[in-house]
Motif scaffolding. Sequence first.
Motif, mmCIF file in Angstrom:
data_model
loop_
_atom_site.group_PDB
_atom_site.id
_atom_site.type_symbol
_atom_site.label_atom_id
_atom_site.label_comp_id
_atom_site.label_asym_id
_atom_site.label_seq_id
_atom_site.Cartn_x
_atom_site.Cartn_y
_atom_site.Cartn_z
ATOM 1 N N VAL A 17 0.841 -1.199 0.000
ATOM 2 C CA VAL A 17 0.000 0.000 0.000
ATOM 3 C C VAL A 17 0.877 1.250 0.000
ATOM 4 N N MET A 18 1.915 1.255 0.858
ATOM 5 C CA MET A 18 2.810 2.409 0.904
ATOM 6 C C MET A 18 3.527 2.582 -0.436
ATOM 7 N N MET A 19 3.849 1.442 -1.085
ATOM 8 C CA MET A 19 4.575 1.516 -2.356
ATOM 9 C C MET A 19 3.752 2.234 -3.421
ATOM 10 N N ILE A 20 2.447 1.882 -3.550
ATOM 11 C CA ILE A 20 1.695 2.485 -4.652
ATOM 12 C C ILE A 20 1.244 3.900 -4.328
ATOM 13 N N THR A 21 1.472 4.367 -3.083
ATOM 14 C CA THR A 21 1.042 5.739 -2.773
ATOM 15 C C THR A 21 2.217 6.700 -2.646
ATOM 16 N N ARG A 22 3.468 6.245 -2.802
ATOM 17 C CA ARG A 22 4.611 7.162 -2.676
ATOM 18 C C ARG A 22 4.757 7.993 -3.955
ATOM 19 N N PRO A 23 5.018 9.283 -3.817
ATOM 20 C CA PRO A 23 5.281 10.081 -5.019
ATOM 21 C C PRO A 23 6.675 9.844 -5.600
ATOM 22 N N SER A 24 7.639 9.500 -4.743
ATOM 23 C CA SER A 24 9.014 9.354 -5.229
ATOM 24 C C SER A 24 9.318 7.899 -5.537
#
Lengths: 166, 102
Positions: A17-24
Amino acid sequence: MNAMFAIAAGIAVLATVMMITRPSAVHALLYLTVSLLAVAMVFFVLGAPFAAALEVIIYAGAIMVLFVFVVMMLNIGGEAEALENDWLKPAAWIGPSALALLLALELGTLAASGSLARPAAAVIGPQAVGIALTGPYMLAVEIASFLLLAAVVAAFHLGRAVMRGV
Amino acid sequence: MTAIPLDQGLGLAAALFALGLAGVLVRRNLLFMLMSLEVMLNAAGVAFVVAGARWAAADGQIMFILVLTFAASEVSVGLALILLMHRRNSTLDADASYHLRG
């Protein structure tokens, strides 16, 4: 053992989940690596140590290195240095590090309880996989080698086009 | 060591696959789309290993190795294409090159 599975699965889903929501892209890569390591832990708990090792070596190792190389090649420029400084702030790496630490604690708990030394009866080790791989699945191995050869040729061809500056 | 129920393992695979699909649909950066594709392939591998563990057979892990081979070749070609596209369009936006006419 069920709790171990639940923890590893939770870490995998959370990191994804964190991976697909990071901008960088680099932050996303860190979380993706943690997610793959958590899935390796799931494999180990499921009694598939060979698949777990391959997951760490090939997915979290080789494929992630490829991604990091491409991110490096895309970031050649003047503002890259400021970006590097930004990435070294704790906010960038504290999340993935905490999740990876949880995984390491889980592995340590398993090792301390002796579960690593005494595998359950349901464990399918590298030997069984290797025997099946060179026996009834020989044709599949040959097809996989064709696929890898095709990938090498395609990557070489496309890479030459990149170098020529087309 | 008690066995993990099949539905929990398949639930994890389904959750990872859905997250990867959401990543492909939501993100427009080609690098993120490729990463989400990796997550989806990995979820397929999880389903194979879970099923192999359920029936105590090596076949699940063998299919996982084949999925791994496919993921490695897919990512090498995909990253080369991304480099080429970045060289041509100087952007990683997937919508920037939807004409596919060079």
